[in-house]
Design an enzyme around this catalytic site. Structure first.
Site, PDB file in Angstrom:
ATOM      1  CB  THR A 224      -0.914   0.151   1.149  1.00  0.00           C
ATOM      2  OG1 THR A 224      -0.009   0.064   2.602  1.00  0.00           O
ATOM      3  CG2 THR A 224      -1.849  -0.979   1.350  1.00  0.00           C
ATOM      4  NE  ARG A 225       4.490   1.152  -3.875  1.00  0.00           N
ATOM      5  CZ  ARG A 225       4.721  -0.020  -4.271  1.00  0.00           C
ATOM      6  NH1 ARG A 225       4.229  -1.167  -3.497  1.00  0.00           N
ATOM      7  NH2 ARG A 225       5.604  -0.517  -5.331  1.00  0.00           N
ATOM      8  CG  MET A 226      -0.187   3.257   3.988  1.00  0.00           C
ATOM      9  SD  MET A 226      -0.493   4.820   4.551  1.00  0.00           S
ATOM     10  CE  MET A 226      -1.398   4.088   6.145  1.00  0.00           C
TER      11      MET A 226
END
Ligand SMILES: Cc1cc2nc3c(=O)[nH]c(=O)nc-3n(C[C@H](O)[C@H](O)[C@H](O)COP(=O)(O)O)c2cc1C
Length: 260
Positions: A224-226
């Site tokens: 999620t790129r978190m």
């Protein structure tokens, strides 16, 4: 074509991407849709997963996992960034040869670009290191000050290397412009004959540096790129840890989470 294709990585096996890399490169190549999944959100790297409240043991733990990972061929390959005193940066790969509480060691030519940028009091004796272990979706960044290793330690290590590598170190004026590959081959032959029955002396300019870390960042990627980023840094004088942003570590370190 089939022979050529088998050397391509699976990630670029879609028809569209093959087209992109084989077409005539007269315009920009659009690779915006090259994107890999990283870790699932239930595999986040949390503070409770730290194996230690000081960064060297944490480094060792992730490094050991990288060593056990069969698809990581050189877990000790790291990118090292240096800069001139004026701030012009440059980075390149080197091999980490030892690590521990007193620092991270690698060997090179002191006369090379990196060597001359690091040499104490001449240029800028600070460096940044980065390991990227793609199959684990992890990277580690380290920043610190740099010193030359002792001549004795460098000499011992030099003589532990294969003779061909010792000769290559003598042959190569690393980072200098040379006329041809033949220039190296001629010098190599000369030295192979010269030292056929003798020990190769360590060149004066060849040696090791030790990076004494002042910060470590442990990064783990999320699909999620978190992403997760936990940074250890040396505690400042009189600094109070609020246990919200800054957490008390061990051995003079604090740790904190950075936004991805
Ligand atoms: C995986 C890998 C490992 C390398 N290891 C070293 C090393 O340990 N020492 C070294 O001097 N150069 C090493 N090199 C070559 C450097 O990346 C670089 O070409 C060379 O040191 C000259 O850099 P400079 O001109 O910026 O000083 C390695 C290259 C790669 C790709």
């Amino acid at each position: 074509m089939a022979n050529f294709l088998k050397f391509l990585r699976p990630a670029i096996f879609s028809e569209k991407k093959i087209f992109l890399i084989t077409k005539n490169m007269t315009s920009n190549v659009d690779i915006k849709d090259m994107r890999q999944p990283y870790k699932h959100k239930n595999e986040a790297f949390l503070e409770e997963h730290l194996v230690s409240r000081e960064p060297f043991k944490q480094f060792e733990s992730w490094f050991n996992e990288a060593c056990k990972c069969e698809t990581i061929i050189e877990p000790n390959a790291m990118c090292i960034a240096t800069s001139t005193r004026e701030g012009m940066p440059a980075c390149r790969m080197v091999l980490l040869k030892e690590f521990g509480k007193n620092g991270f060691k690698f060997f090179t030519n002191y006369g090379s670009r990196k060597g001359s940028e690091l040499v104490i009091s001449v240029e800028n004796p600070f460096a940044a290191l980065m390991f990227y272990w793609e199959p684990l979706n992890r990277s580690i960044r380290i920043e610190g000050s740099v010193q030359k290793m002792s001549v004795e330690e460098c000499t011992d290590y030099f003589h532990s290397r294969p003779k061909s590598s010792q000769i290559a170190a003598c042959v190569s004026p690393q980072s200098e412009v040379i006329p041809s590959r033949q220039f190296l081959i001629d010098r190599e032959l000369e030295l192979l004959n010269k030292y056929a029955h003798d020990q190769v002396p360590k060149p004066e300019k060849w040696g090791g540096f030790i990076v004494a870390p002042t910060s470590f960042e442990f990064w783990q990627g999320q699909t999620t790129r978190m992403h997760d980023r936990i940074r250890f840094r040396l505690k400042k004088d009189e600094e109070i840890c609020d246990n919200v942003l800054v957490h008390e570590g061990e051995d003079g370190w604090v740790y904190e989470r950075l936004a991805p």
